[in-house]
Design an enzyme around this catalytic site. Structure first.
Site, PDB file in Angstrom:
ATOM      1  CE  LYS A 151      -0.442   0.999   4.852  1.00 39.86           C
ATOM      2  NZ  LYS A 151       0.080   2.313   4.889  1.00 39.86           N
ATOM      3  CG  HIS A 181       0.747  -4.825   8.426  1.00 46.75           C
ATOM      4  ND1 HIS A 181       0.681  -3.548   7.959  1.00 46.75           N
ATOM      5  CD2 HIS A 181       0.836  -4.723   9.765  1.00 46.75           C
ATOM      6  CE1 HIS A 181       0.734  -2.706   8.979  1.00 46.75           C
ATOM      7  NE2 HIS A 181       0.827  -3.399  10.090  1.00 46.75           N
ATOM      8  CE  LYS A 185      -2.090  -5.489  12.991  1.00 51.70           C
ATOM      9  NZ  LYS A 185      -0.759  -5.463  13.561  1.00 51.70           N
ATOM     10  CD  GLU A 219      -0.212   4.043  14.322  1.00 46.70           C
ATOM     11  OE1 GLU A 219       0.631   3.162  14.235  1.00 46.70           O
ATOM     12  OE2 GLU A 219      -0.425   4.888  13.436  1.00 46.70           O
ATOM     13  CG  HIS A 243      -3.900  -0.671   7.935  1.00 48.68           C
ATOM     14  ND1 HIS A 243      -3.392  -1.594   7.066  1.00 48.68           N
ATOM     15  CD2 HIS A 243      -2.855   0.147   8.250  1.00 48.68           C
ATOM     16  CE1 HIS A 243      -2.098  -1.356   6.869  1.00 48.68           C
ATOM     17  NE2 HIS A 243      -1.760  -0.292   7.567  1.00 48.68           N
ATOM     18  CE  LYS A 329       1.330   7.551  11.905  1.00 47.93           C
ATOM     19  NZ  LYS A 329       1.616   6.120  11.981  1.00 47.93           N
ATOM     20  CE  LYS A 334       1.315  -0.217  17.816  1.00 49.26           C
ATOM     21  NZ  LYS A 334       0.759   0.362  16.600  1.00 49.26           N
TER      22      LYS A 334
HETATM   23  C1  BG6 Z   1       1.455   1.150   8.528  1.00 53.40           C
HETATM   24  C2  BG6 Z   1       1.363   2.656   8.504  1.00 53.40           C
HETATM   25  O1  BG6 Z   1       0.849   0.590   7.404  1.00 53.40           O
HETATM   26  O2  BG6 Z   1       0.801   0.656   9.695  1.00 53.40           O
HETATM   27  C3  BG6 Z   1       1.969   3.249   9.756  1.00 53.40           C
HETATM   28  O3  BG6 Z   1       2.043   3.155   7.355  1.00 53.40           O
HETATM   29  C4  BG6 Z   1       1.333   2.630  10.993  1.00 53.40           C
HETATM   30  O4  BG6 Z   1       1.825   4.668   9.764  1.00 53.40           O
HETATM   31  C5  BG6 Z   1       1.383   1.109  10.905  1.00 53.40           C
HETATM   32  O5  BG6 Z   1       2.060   3.082  12.131  1.00 53.40           O
HETATM   33  C6  BG6 Z   1       0.617   0.473  12.054  1.00 53.40           C
HETATM   34  O6  BG6 Z   1       0.819  -0.916  12.000  1.00 53.40           O
HETATM   35  P1  BG6 Z   1       0.924  -1.793  13.325  1.00 53.40           P
HETATM   36  O7  BG6 Z   1       1.018  -3.193  12.873  1.00 53.40           O
HETATM   37  O8  BG6 Z   1       2.127  -1.288  14.081  1.00 53.40           O
HETATM   38  O9  BG6 Z   1      -0.338  -1.481  14.097  1.00 53.40           O
END
Ligand code: BG6
Length: 479
Positions: A151, A181, A185, A219, A243, A329, A334
């Site tokens: 992506k 990704h 999970k 996050e 996501h 952010k 988180k």
């Molecule tokens: C990524 C984003 O795809 O996913 C990031 O580009 C983000 O900005 C991250 O922090 C979050 O992934 P995870 O697996 O750490 O929750």
């Protein structure tokens, strides 16, 4: 989604092998798969990058070892490391000078012998996708091959369609794996298990019983020096259109007829078809204090670092149930949460305190899809004593306490393996991605103004109003 199958012999080419994603996720992930015996019986991994940043084979092996040591979960030592290291080589590849890559793939295939498949992982900036794919087509490297595309897949509907056209000029859709990704999970799979594997949950998964659904991924990290990427992307394109909406596809889908890739993708696509265009009035955009001073950020930047929005799924199951999505952010914690809030029962027989308690989110099913995740049911129970006073109660299932996690794979590991065996269940198809850009158009064309928020907070104040009459589910102390 298939039972574990060992992939056929492969040559894996990692474009962008010297980049950040490769260092943090892909190289440690490939090593973990190798050390767990999940890679094919015979494989070779070729790192690739433009000639200007090319490495020698030895430097690449050192780079991989350093990445595994810093970010991996399996020590880079002993027999597993030695075997893995022997599979590594490096070949520069500029689209106009494919010679070294072609030679490296041919050599790797000869070393393996027999029928060998090819897997290309495009961990490169989006402007480079098209030229790399065209080069694979022009050289014949696209034969017997699959391609994993990172992506963001386009910036809007027009660019996503152009990208799809460019990819389809070389690869059939069945060979294209658009990776997200989050869908790799374990706990996203567990959503399917929870809902469809139990008589308790599926019957309540609809508008009759649920008042709202929240998908919340705050996050704590800032943009961590990624201004070059983030300034042109922002929270909506980085997280929501990818996501969070993909997770929504899983949460809101109708029961698939099977766990086969086609059924799962069809059901997610139908959810996306039912999604209503995102109205700017239902969106809050924010920017953390200090963002404009981050290195590489323009002082006149209009990029958001926070988005909260309401979206509607207009079908028989979900009509009238708001889906509230939020991410940003530099927030207080988180978390990765899916929260299902139940309709308020009649509370006439209880006292006022009970009603207050209820309205702060007492009756919810909360799925934390971090790895390892938790599932929590929040409900009211009678406090012991002579009066009928209710108190907040919870029941929690924690993965790490109930199952051994040694066999769990990280998102990328799982998805790379799925791509090697040709299983597209957890990947997105072109039509779905284009639909998500289509419903994003009103927001992208008329983004609401950006609201400031403090680092360590839960975002700009108007998010509370966005969720009304409901509330954002947050860890108790911060509701
Ligand atoms: C990524 C984003 O795809 O996913 C990031 O580009 C983000 O900005 C991250 O922090 C979050 O992934 P995870 O697996 O750490 O929750």
């Amino acid at each position: 989604m298939t039972a574990a199958v060992r992939p056929a012999d492969h040559v894996i080419v990692l474009f962008g092998a010297t980049g950040d994603l490769a260092k943090r996720m892909l190289l440690p992930g490939l090593y973990r798969l190798a050390a767990s015996g999940l890679l094919p019986a015979h494989y070779r991994i070729i790192g690739s990058a433009p000639a200007a940043v090319a490495l020698s084979d030895d430097d690449f092996r050192r780079h991989v070892r350093a990445s595994v040591s810093e970010f991996g979960t399996v020590p880079a030592e002993g027999a597993p490391w030695e075997t893995f290291e022997q599979s590594l080589s490096f070949a520069a590849a500029d689209p106009e000078r494919p010679g070294p890559l072609l030679a490296a793939v041919t050599a790797a295939e000869q070393a393996i012998g027999g029928d060998v498949r090819r897997l290309y992982h495009l961990a490169v900036p989006p402007p480079a996708f098209t030229s790399v794919v065209a080069m694979l087509g022009a050289t014949g490297l696209s034969e017997r091959a699959s391609v994993i595309v990172e992506k963001p897949f386009g910036n809007d509907l027009t660019s996503a369609q152009a990208l799809d056209a460019a990819i389809h000029a070389t690869f059939d859709e069945s060979a294209v794996f658009r990776i997200d990704h989050f869908l790799g999970k374990e706990s996203v799979d567990n959503l399917l298990a929870l809902r469809f594997g139990n008589g308790l949950f599926e019957p309540i998964w609809n508008r009759e019983h649920l008042a709202y659904v929240q998908i919340d991924v705050p996050e704590t990290l800032s943009i961590e020096g990624r201004a070059a990427f983030y300034e042109g992307t922002g929270a909506y394109r980085d997280m929501i259109v990818t996501h969070l909406l993909q997770v929504l596809g899983f949460v809101a889908m109708e029961p698939p007829t099977s766990l086969a890739a086609r059924s799962l993708r069809d059901e997610r696509r139908k959810v996306f078809e039912a999604l209503q265009p995102i109205e700017p009035a239902n969106v809050v955009r924010g920017r953390y204090d200090g963002y404009l001073e981050e290195p590489g950020v323009s002082p006149t930047s209009t990029t958001e670092t926070f988005v909260a929005l309401r979206v509607d799924v207009d079908n028989w199951r979900w009509r009238g149930v708001p889906f509230l999505l939020r991410t940003g952010k530099c927030l207080a914690e988180k978390r990765r949460l899916v929260t299902l809030g139940f309709h308020q029962p009649t509370l006439r027989m209880f006292d006022l305190d009970t009603k207050r308690l209820w309205s702060s989110g007492a009756d919810e099913l909360v799925i934390d899809f971090s790895d390892p995740g938790t599932i929590e049911v929040a409900f009211l129970a009678k406090e012991p004593g002579p009066t009928m006073r209710l108190g907040q109660a919870t029941m929690e299932f924690a993965y790490k306490e109930s199952f051994a996690s040694a066999n769990g794979l990280a998102g990328y590991e799982r998805l790379i393996l799925d791509a090697m065996v040709g299983d597209q269940s957890l990947f997105t198809d072109a039509e779905s991605i284009e639909r998500l850009w289509e419903i994003s158009a009103p927001l992208l064309e008329h983004p609401p103004p950006i609201e400031p928020y403090q680092v360590g907070s839960w975002g700009p104040a108007p998010v509370t109003k966005l969720a009304a009459p409901h509330r954002w589910h947050l860890p108790t102390r911060a509701r």
